[in-house]
Motif scaffolding. Structure first.
Motif, mmCIF file in Angstrom:
data_model
loop_
_atom_site.group_PDB
_atom_site.id
_atom_site.type_symbol
_atom_site.label_atom_id
_atom_site.label_comp_id
_atom_site.label_asym_id
_atom_site.label_seq_id
_atom_site.Cartn_x
_atom_site.Cartn_y
_atom_site.Cartn_z
ATOM 1 N N LEU A 124 38.448 46.741 30.604
ATOM 2 C CA LEU A 124 38.609 45.864 31.764
ATOM 3 C C LEU A 124 37.801 44.590 31.543
ATOM 4 N N MET A 125 38.447 43.455 31.674
ATOM 5 C CA MET A 125 37.764 42.181 31.467
ATOM 6 C C MET A 125 38.066 41.221 32.609
ATOM 7 N N SER A 126 37.015 40.706 33.223
ATOM 8 C CA SER A 126 37.098 39.600 34.167
ATOM 9 C C SER A 126 36.202 38.509 33.613
ATOM 10 N N ALA A 146 43.156 48.094 40.062
ATOM 11 C CA ALA A 146 43.869 47.644 38.868
ATOM 12 C C ALA A 146 44.100 48.811 37.910
ATOM 13 N N VAL A 147 43.077 49.658 37.731
ATOM 14 C CA VAL A 147 43.227 50.828 36.856
ATOM 15 C C VAL A 147 44.289 51.765 37.400
ATOM 16 N N GLY A 177 41.237 36.582 37.148
ATOM 17 C CA GLY A 177 41.787 37.897 37.397
ATOM 18 C C GLY A 177 41.225 38.938 36.450
ATOM 19 N N ILE A 178 41.843 40.123 36.470
ATOM 20 C CA ILE A 178 41.396 41.270 35.681
ATOM 21 C C ILE A 178 42.423 41.566 34.602
ATOM 22 N N TYR A 205 43.432 37.336 40.679
ATOM 23 C CA TYR A 205 42.687 37.260 41.929
ATOM 24 C C TYR A 205 43.383 36.280 42.870
ATOM 25 N N ASP A 206 43.336 36.567 44.162
ATOM 26 C CA ASP A 206 43.838 35.606 45.134
ATOM 27 C C ASP A 206 42.815 34.489 45.305
ATOM 28 N N ALA A 207 43.265 33.377 45.872
ATOM 29 C CA ALA A 207 42.417 32.189 45.984
ATOM 30 C C ALA A 207 41.152 32.466 46.783
#
Length: 382
Positions: A10-12, A84-85, A18-19, A42-44
């Motif tokens: 997982l990377m942000s 997300a996972v 985002g992810i 990601y949302d704003a």
């Protein structure tokens, strides 16, 4: 023989867009079997919260401090990673039982290598409870404890990719253009040298958001309408970072607009695209030798203006620039794949960083482990 594990990375990253999620089967060494990947934007509103988190983090003097709104942000960031996972597993007909470990980067909110201080928010135990999967997290800190810069960590994975790739001859350099750009040099005998090379997408993102209210220059459309302003570009490239003998890891706020700049939207974006490319080649001057090939990954490779400038500058030195895909890799998921790879290395006590990559005194492992709940144990969902 090392055990092969199925891992999710997982990377942000510093672009805070985002992810990225990627699946890898690996022994943390020579075996690398790349699986599916995905991105979750990601949302704003959440991106704005992350930006505020960078402001709140300026007050941090100890790694465990969470001033301002950071505690709530850390919790919500972790829960977004958990969702997300779960979505990724559903999309690929997988269950938590199919995954041995998650490599969790979290979100960097502060990086001060000169003070041996780096902070990635992200609650590993909470992620393990929410997903039902073991988690390895906080992989940068131990490097700093042993004298390293805490970045970059991806070179160990770059070396594994180069080892298994057909048609690549040393020396080769992997270029990651994220919010910050970094280089991994792989020479004869897998000699590893790596360091941050300068601003990546961060300056362009900040520019177009400030001048047009958009989060990034998609496809280089804004920059393509502008002209490089040589004086402004040179003021960025005159930063002492480029000439310092010691390579250092960068924070996204280390490069700021020069005072007195009155460039317009398009010319500013075009100039910063050039700065991104020129910074890579300028920093490459600190490598043991000039590479024959640059393999470019990260979001910056999708900006054709950056890529054209980078290709022209590299060609002048007799080198070729390839998007990661042209070399058989996935430029979007490479960092997430790396975090899966590093998680397995961590479980096996293998080095994540080396003197030639972060300046650490000796090859060193890292990461903390958070175990999934035992069968029948409550998840304590929040």
């Amino acid at each position: 023989m090392a055990q092969t594990r199925t891992a999710i990375g997982l990377m942000s990253g510093t672009s805070m867009d985002g992810i990225d999620v990627a699946l890898l089967k690996t022994d943390g060494d020579a075996i690398v079997e790349r699986g599916p990947s995905a991105g979750f934007a990601y949302d704003a509103r959440f991106r704005d919260r992350l930006k505020q988190g960078l402001v709140d983090a300026k007050a941090i003097t100890q790694r465990d401090q969470r001033p301002g709104a950071l505690p709530e942000l850390e919790r919500d960031l972790t829960l977004r990673h958990a969702e997300a996972v779960k979505t990724f597993l559903q999309q690929n007909n997988l269950s938590p039982a199919d995954i041995d470990v998650i490599g969790f980067h979290g979100q960097t909110v502060l990086h001060r290598p000169d003070e041996a201080l780096t902070v990635q928010i992200g609650d590993g135990p909470l992620l393990a409870r929410e997903t039902g999967i073991d988690v390895v997290y906080d992989m940068r800190a131990n490097d700093m404890v042993h004298g390293g810069q805490g970045a970059p960590l991806i070179p160990a994975y770059h070396a594994a990719l180069a080892r298994g790739a057909a048609g690549l001859s040393a020396p080769v350099v992997f270029v990651n253009i994220g919010g910050i750009s970094n280089l991994t040099f792989i020479g004869a005998g897998e000699t590893l040298v790596a360091y941050d090379s300068g601003p990546g997408n961060t300056l362009i993102d900040q520019w177009v958001e400030a001048h047009a209210g958009i989060p990034f220059d998609q496809g280089g459309m804004v920059a393509s309408e502008g002209t490089v302003l040589p004086d402004l570009a040179e003021r960025y490239l005159a930063n002492p970072f480029f000439t310092a003998k010691q390579r250092r890891s960068l924070d996204r706020n280390d490069f700021v607009p020069p005072a007195g700049s009155d460039a317009g939207l398009a010319d500013g974006a075009r100039t910063l695209a050039h700065v991104t490319a020129a910074a890579i080649l300028k920093s490459a001057g600190h490598l043991p030798q000039r590479p024959s090939t640059y393999i470019v990954c990260g979001g910056g490779r999708l900006n054709p203006v950056i890529m054209r400038d980078l290709a022209a500058l590299a060609e002048a030195e007799g080198a070729t620039v390839l998007p990661a895909e042209d070399a058989g890799f996935n430029g979007d998921s490479m960092e997430a794949e790396a975090w899966a790879y590093l998680a397995v290395r961590s479980l096996q006590g293998l080095p994540l960083t080396y003197p030639g990559t972060t300046g650490v005194r000796r090859p060193i492992t890292g990461g903390k482990q958070a175990a999934r709940p035992l069968r029948g144990e409550a998840r304590n969902s929040v």
